[in-house]
Every structure is written in C-alpha cells, then in structure tokens.
Design a protein around this motif. Structure first.
Motif, PDB file in Angstrom:
ATOM      1  N   LEU A 101       0.809  -1.220   0.000  1.00  0.00           N
ATOM      2  CA  LEU A 101       0.000   0.000   0.000  1.00  0.00           C
ATOM      3  C   LEU A 101       0.846   1.276   0.000  1.00  0.00           C
ATOM      4  O   LEU A 101       0.292   2.369   0.160  1.00  0.00           O
ATOM      5  N   GLN A 102       2.146   1.150  -0.161  1.00  0.00           N
ATOM      6  CA  GLN A 102       2.982   2.345  -0.167  1.00  0.00           C
ATOM      7  C   GLN A 102       2.552   3.282  -1.295  1.00  0.00           C
ATOM      8  O   GLN A 102       2.361   2.866  -2.435  1.00  0.00           O
ATOM      9  N   GLY A 103       2.374   4.552  -0.938  1.00  0.00           N
ATOM     10  CA  GLY A 103       1.955   5.542  -1.908  1.00  0.00           C
ATOM     11  C   GLY A 103       0.458   5.698  -2.035  1.00  0.00           C
ATOM     12  O   GLY A 103      -0.019   6.584  -2.760  1.00  0.00           O
ATOM     13  N   TYR A 104      -0.316   4.888  -1.327  1.00  0.00           N
ATOM     14  CA  TYR A 104      -1.774   4.958  -1.443  1.00  0.00           C
ATOM     15  C   TYR A 104      -2.322   6.182  -0.717  1.00  0.00           C
ATOM     16  O   TYR A 104      -1.947   6.472   0.410  1.00  0.00           O
ATOM     17  N   ARG A 105      -3.235   6.880  -1.368  1.00  0.00           N
ATOM     18  CA  ARG A 105      -3.946   8.009  -0.779  1.00  0.00           C
ATOM     19  C   ARG A 105      -5.441   7.735  -0.854  1.00  0.00           C
ATOM     20  O   ARG A 105      -5.981   7.511  -1.938  1.00  0.00           O
ATOM     21  N   VAL A 341      -4.349  -4.508  -9.058  1.00  0.00           N
ATOM     22  CA  VAL A 341      -5.177  -4.078 -10.188  1.00  0.00           C
ATOM     23  C   VAL A 341      -5.636  -2.635 -10.042  1.00  0.00           C
ATOM     24  O   VAL A 341      -5.409  -1.800 -10.925  1.00  0.00           O
ATOM     25  N   LYS A 342      -6.289  -2.305  -8.929  1.00  0.00           N
ATOM     26  CA  LYS A 342      -6.919  -0.988  -8.795  1.00  0.00           C
ATOM     27  C   LYS A 342      -6.119   0.006  -7.965  1.00  0.00           C
ATOM     28  O   LYS A 342      -6.212   1.211  -8.183  1.00  0.00           O
ATOM     29  N   LYS A 348       6.372  -4.938 -11.590  1.00  0.00           N
ATOM     30  CA  LYS A 348       6.715  -4.310 -12.868  1.00  0.00           C
ATOM     31  C   LYS A 348       6.757  -5.301 -14.024  1.00  0.00           C
ATOM     32  O   LYS A 348       6.353  -4.997 -15.146  1.00  0.00           O
ATOM     33  N   ASP A 349       7.299  -6.478 -13.781  1.00  0.00           N
ATOM     34  CA  ASP A 349       7.483  -7.460 -14.851  1.00  0.00           C
ATOM     35  C   ASP A 349       6.622  -8.687 -14.593  1.00  0.00           C
ATOM     36  O   ASP A 349       6.779  -9.359 -13.565  1.00  0.00           O
ATOM     37  N   TYR A 350       5.725  -9.002 -15.514  1.00  0.00           N
ATOM     38  CA  TYR A 350       4.876 -10.183 -15.371  1.00  0.00           C
ATOM     39  C   TYR A 350       4.418 -10.628 -16.754  1.00  0.00           C
ATOM     40  O   TYR A 350       4.365  -9.838 -17.712  1.00  0.00           O
ATOM     41  N   ALA A 351       4.095 -11.923 -16.851  1.00  0.00           N
ATOM     42  CA  ALA A 351       3.739 -12.507 -18.148  1.00  0.00           C
ATOM     43  C   ALA A 351       2.255 -12.372 -18.455  1.00  0.00           C
ATOM     44  O   ALA A 351       1.868 -12.122 -19.596  1.00  0.00           O
ATOM     45  N   ASP A 352       1.420 -12.552 -17.433  1.00  0.00           N
ATOM     46  CA  ASP A 352      -0.025 -12.487 -17.625  1.00  0.00           C
ATOM     47  C   ASP A 352      -0.680 -12.077 -16.309  1.00  0.00           C
ATOM     48  O   ASP A 352       0.006 -11.748 -15.340  1.00  0.00           O
ATOM     49  N   LEU A 353      -2.008 -12.095 -16.264  1.00  0.00           N
ATOM     50  CA  LEU A 353      -2.722 -11.626 -15.078  1.00  0.00           C
ATOM     51  C   LEU A 353      -2.384 -12.455 -13.845  1.00  0.00           C
ATOM     52  O   LEU A 353      -2.125 -11.913 -12.766  1.00  0.00           O
ATOM     53  N   ALA A 354      -2.382 -13.785 -13.995  1.00  0.00           N
ATOM     54  CA  ALA A 354      -2.078 -14.655 -12.853  1.00  0.00           C
ATOM     55  C   ALA A 354      -0.663 -14.401 -12.345  1.00  0.00           C
ATOM     56  O   ALA A 354      -0.406 -14.370 -11.132  1.00  0.00           O
ATOM     57  N   ASP A 355       0.266 -14.194 -13.273  1.00  0.00           N
ATOM     58  CA  ASP A 355       1.651 -13.928 -12.891  1.00  0.00           C
ATOM     59  C   ASP A 355       1.761 -12.582 -12.176  1.00  0.00           C
ATOM     60  O   ASP A 355       2.539 -12.422 -11.236  1.00  0.00           O
ATOM     61  N   MET A 356       0.962 -11.613 -12.623  1.00  0.00           N
ATOM     62  CA  MET A 356       0.956 -10.308 -11.969  1.00  0.00           C
ATOM     63  C   MET A 356       0.451 -10.407 -10.538  1.00  0.00           C
ATOM     64  O   MET A 356       1.023  -9.810  -9.619  1.00  0.00           O
ATOM     65  N   TYR A 357      -0.625 -11.179 -10.336  1.00  0.00           N
ATOM     66  CA  TYR A 357      -1.121 -11.404  -8.981  1.00  0.00           C
ATOM     67  C   TYR A 357      -0.023 -11.982  -8.090  1.00  0.00           C
ATOM     68  O   TYR A 357       0.230 -11.504  -6.984  1.00  0.00           O
TER      69      TYR A 357
END
Length: 500
Positions: A101-105, A341-342, A348-357
């Motif tokens: 959550l760093q940077g969240y406002r 996501v939101k 920064k680096d991921y192959a697809d949605l599951a990898d990003m998660y």
C-alpha cells in the motif's frame, strides 16, 4: 520550552488538561500543534511516525483557533492526536504498515478519523504499526518511519532495545514518549491493550461494534475494533465519547446504540464493585514481576472498597488456537483485494494476469502476512473447513459463554495483560512466541467484550506493567470508572520514560 500557565510543559498535559487550556485561551491550537510536531521531529529515533504533514496539521490548528474564538468549538477543539496507519485518511498516506500500500492516498477519511475531526481534534500524522495489524511487537512493519531510509522496528521509549508491543506499537510509543497526547489504535486480539501495557499508558478496546470499522483497513472483520490510547482513563473517556456511535449506512456491524458521555460516571464510587480474578490468568507462565504488580493493584482496589471474587474461565488456553484459525481465515478473505489491479503496489514485470497477482503479492506482503494468509486459506479449504474453522467458531461461542457465567458473580474481570514485560527486539525468532504472548487478551476479543489496560507498576528492567480490566457488553462506563478510581489513588499513569 513553552510552558502553560500551570508551568507544565505542553507535552506533559493530557487530553483533558489541553482541552481546558485551549478553551480558556491560555494557549493556541497552533502553538500546541507546533510543539508536538517539534517533539516528533526531535525523537525520530523511536520510529513512531510514518507520515507527517505540518502544513495540513497547522492549517487544522488555525481553523480550530478560529472556532474557539467565535464560540463554535467542538468538544475537543484544538487538541492534537495521531492516527494508527490502519485508518484511511484524505490528507495523509495510508499504508497499513505494508509495502503493498505504499503511496496509497484514500479519497475519504475513516469514520473514526472523521468523528474525532468533527469534535475539533487536530491530526499530527500517521503512526507505525505491524503490517495489516498482524503482530505483537511492531517488528512486522514493512514501511520506513519518518526520518528513516530503511525499515526499522519501533522502539519502546522506556528501553529502546525492547519492543513497544503491537500491533498499535507506534500509537503506544507516541503517547508514552509525549509525542502526542493521544492516539487511535485498533485491537483484534489485544493490539491496544498489550502495547499500552508495555509502554505504560492507558488504552481501551470498546465492545465489538461500538466504533465504526468503516475506513479501517480490515484484518479480521469479526474481531477488529478501534479504540483510544492516552495517558489516563479520563482522557480515554473523552476520546471514546467522541469516536463511538452507530454507523449503519457504512458499517453493517456497528451497533445501533447511541453514543455515550463516558465522563459522566467517571467519579462514581466503586465501593462494593465485584472484581473477578480468573485462576487461569495467574497460573504457570506468568512472570513473577508481572504477578507482583497486578497483585499490588488488586490490593489497591480492595482498599478502595472493591471485593475480589475468584472465578474461572476454563477455555482460556483454547483461545490461542481458536484465534489463530479464525483471524487468519478472515484475513485470507480480506486481503484478497490487494492484487495490484486498482490500487497499491503492482509488480513491474509479469507474463499475464495470474503472474501479476503472484509477483505483486510476493513483493508486497511481508512474511507474517503471507503466513497468516496461507493458514487462513488452508482452514477454509474444502475438506478442512469443518475440521478447523467450524470447530473454532463453536469453541469461540463457548469462550463467550464462559464470560457470561463469570459475570453472574462479578461486575468486572481483572488480570495481567501479558505474561511478561516488553521483550528485547529480535528475541522472538519463532512467531509462535508472539502468539503465546496474547494468551490473556485473546479471550475477551473472541467474545467481543470491552477491555482496557491501565499502568499498575514496573517489572524486570524497570519496564511498565499493565493490568487488564474486562467488562460485560456495553459496560465501557464501568470499566472507565474503575480505572479512573485506581488512577486517582495512584500515580503509575503519570510516570514517564527517562530522557524523553
């Protein structure tokens, strides 16, 4: 150093005294706010604050001075406080102690924050905490404190080599070190009471549902509850009066019970008060120094006219396994929203949605959070839900029943907050050691009861010892009355760390 007319430094005044001085125009809200901002800056080594914004703080203070001048002041107009970084705030970042959550406002303030602001309180900043409030030592934070380039643990002002307790460790340190006259905290399994005990201050967790959870970053929704931390029961009564009350439109778990003026019964006599003393809280594992301090406090209550009643809470030991099934289960659900996501951190680096998660959560969550998510997911999984989670909920109901049986014979329950005083930083390498330290605070949390910690003496190494008071549902006034009576007869709550 600025002095009030009574010749006490501003930082030695509590909420009640500052409220009076501000209302009498003996000092301005801007002067008070600036004084505490300077104090916080002078003690960055404690690691209590994770965010400050002097421009915002002083603007709030100037607005408070205007309201005081034109006669529209709120009940706590101009009194400063700081918020645990688990409450979302518009004017300060919110991290919940986590990299994810760093940077969240937040675009809005938590209800507790808004309620205190509506009474005129001035926000000094955000306070350090264990990541997502998961911890008993404040060593699980993953966010650098103000003035620190790297992540470091919060330090107990009574002995900087020791933990302040958790998860509201930053809140307890800020109050104990006189960096703020009061702070908000949250208590899931003891996270107001235990750090209050370790740092020698007063803290209260109200009945579950008394304070809105809206805008409080969720850990375990059926357990999380907000509450104040301050120097005295009188200060806590003022703060609790301001922050409690129903919030039906935004928190379905808030109780439909009107807010109370908890100061109204503070000075009632406690002669005849029946204080239950559970044998399970004084058995093997309780250190001799903590036992001696609590025994001394119980004797003081007898001098004040209270009666000690032996009681039993037979399922006390079961509270640890029950809590560490239910709380992680709820955490595994609540923390699923942090996926990159939101809002918040995204890999920064991921192959697809599951990898990003996967990569986002691996980078963003700390070890203790990952541990509890895994435990929670396991106990909720097919084949294990009935064996673990359902059984834990049944025992939780039995623990609550034990309290109701005990309250047939007593009005309040008293005992130690923790088995020992604050331990050395890094001493608990095994997370189970932290879990076991919650043995006395977990039962009340599982039952949803109000509870508080008050300073009652000192133990090994000159470290503070707190005594826990537990009341029946909605009996916060009785708790605060009993605590205030004790503090009128003793001065443990006025003690301060050397050199601070």
């Amino acid at each position: 150093m600025m002095q009030t007319p009574s010749s006490s430094p501003l930082h030695d005044l509590g909420v009640h005294e500052l409220k009076q001085a501000l209302a009498a125009k003996q000092v301005s809200a801007v002067e008070v706010a600036q004084h505490f901002l300077n104090r916080a800056q002078a003690h960055l080594d404690l690691g209590a604050f994770v965010a400050v914004n002097p421009e915002v703080t002083l603007a709030q203070a100037r607005a408070a001075d205007v309201r005081i001048a034109n006669g529209t002041a709120g009940a706590l107009e101009g009194v400063p406080l700081a918020h645990k970084d688990i409450f979302v705030t518009k004017d300060f970042p919110t991290t919940a102690g986590s990299r994810i959550l760093q940077g969240y406002r937040s675009p809005f303030d938590a209800t507790v924050v808004a309620k205190l602001a509506a009474q005129g309180m001035v926000t000094l900043g955000k306070l350090n905490c264990d990541e997502f409030a998961m911890g008993s030592s404040n060593e699980n934070t993953a966010v650098p404190a103000v003035g620190h380039s790297a992540v470091e643990p919060v330090r107990n002002p009574w002995d900087k080599s020791r933990v302040p307790g958790g998860s509201s460790g930053g809140s307890a340190v800020a109050v104990a070190a006189r960096l703020a006259p009061a702070a908000t905290g949250t208590d899931t399994g003891g996270s107001i009471r235990q750090p209050a005990s370790f740092c020698g201050i007063t803290g209260i967790k109200p009945t579950y549902g008394r304070a809105s959870r809206y805008g409080m970053v969720a850990f375990a929704s059926s357990l999380d509850q907000a509450g104040p931390m301050a120097h005295s029961a009188q200060d806590c009564a003022l703060l609790l009066s301001a922050l409690c009350g129903p919030d039906p439109d935004r928190d379905s778990t808030s109780l439909d019970v009107p807010a109370e003026d908890y100061t109204r019964t503070l000075n009632d006599a406690i002669a005849g008060l029946r204080i239950g003393v559970p044998k399970e809280f004084f058995g093997e594992g309780l250190s001799d120094d903590v036992r001696a301090a609590v025994d001394g406090a119980l004797k003081q209550y007898e001098k004040l006219g209270a009666k000690l009643v032996p009681i039993t809470l037979p399922r006390t030991e079961l509270s640890i396994p029950v809590y560490y099934i239910i709380a992680p289960a709820e955490a595994s659900s609540n923390l699923s929203r942090f996926d990159g996501v939101k809002f918040g951190h995204r890999a920064k680096d991921y192959a697809d949605l599951a990898d990003m998660y996967k990569k986002t959560r691996a980078e963003g969550f700390g070890d203790e959070v990952k541990r509890r998510i895994m435990i929670g997911t396991y106990v909720l999984s097919h084949g294990y839900y009935d064996a673990y989670y359902l059984q834990a909920q049944k025992i939780r109901r039995m623990i609550a029943d034990d309290f109701q049986n005990a309250f047939k014979d007593c009005d309040l329950i008293a005992g130690p907050v923790a088995p020992t005083v604050a331990w050395q930083l890094g001493a608990h390498k095994d997370p189970l050691a932290d879990y076991l330290a919650d043995i006395f605070t977990l039962p009340g949390s599982l039952a949803g009861l109000p509870g508080m910690s008050i300073p009652v003496g000192f133990g090994a190494g000159g470290m503070p010892v707190g005594m826990q008071l537990l009341g029946n549902y909605l009996q916060e006034s009785r708790l605060l009355n009993a605590a205030h009576a004790f503090q009128q007869a003793t001065d443990f709550h006025t003690a301060r760390p050397a050199g601070i």
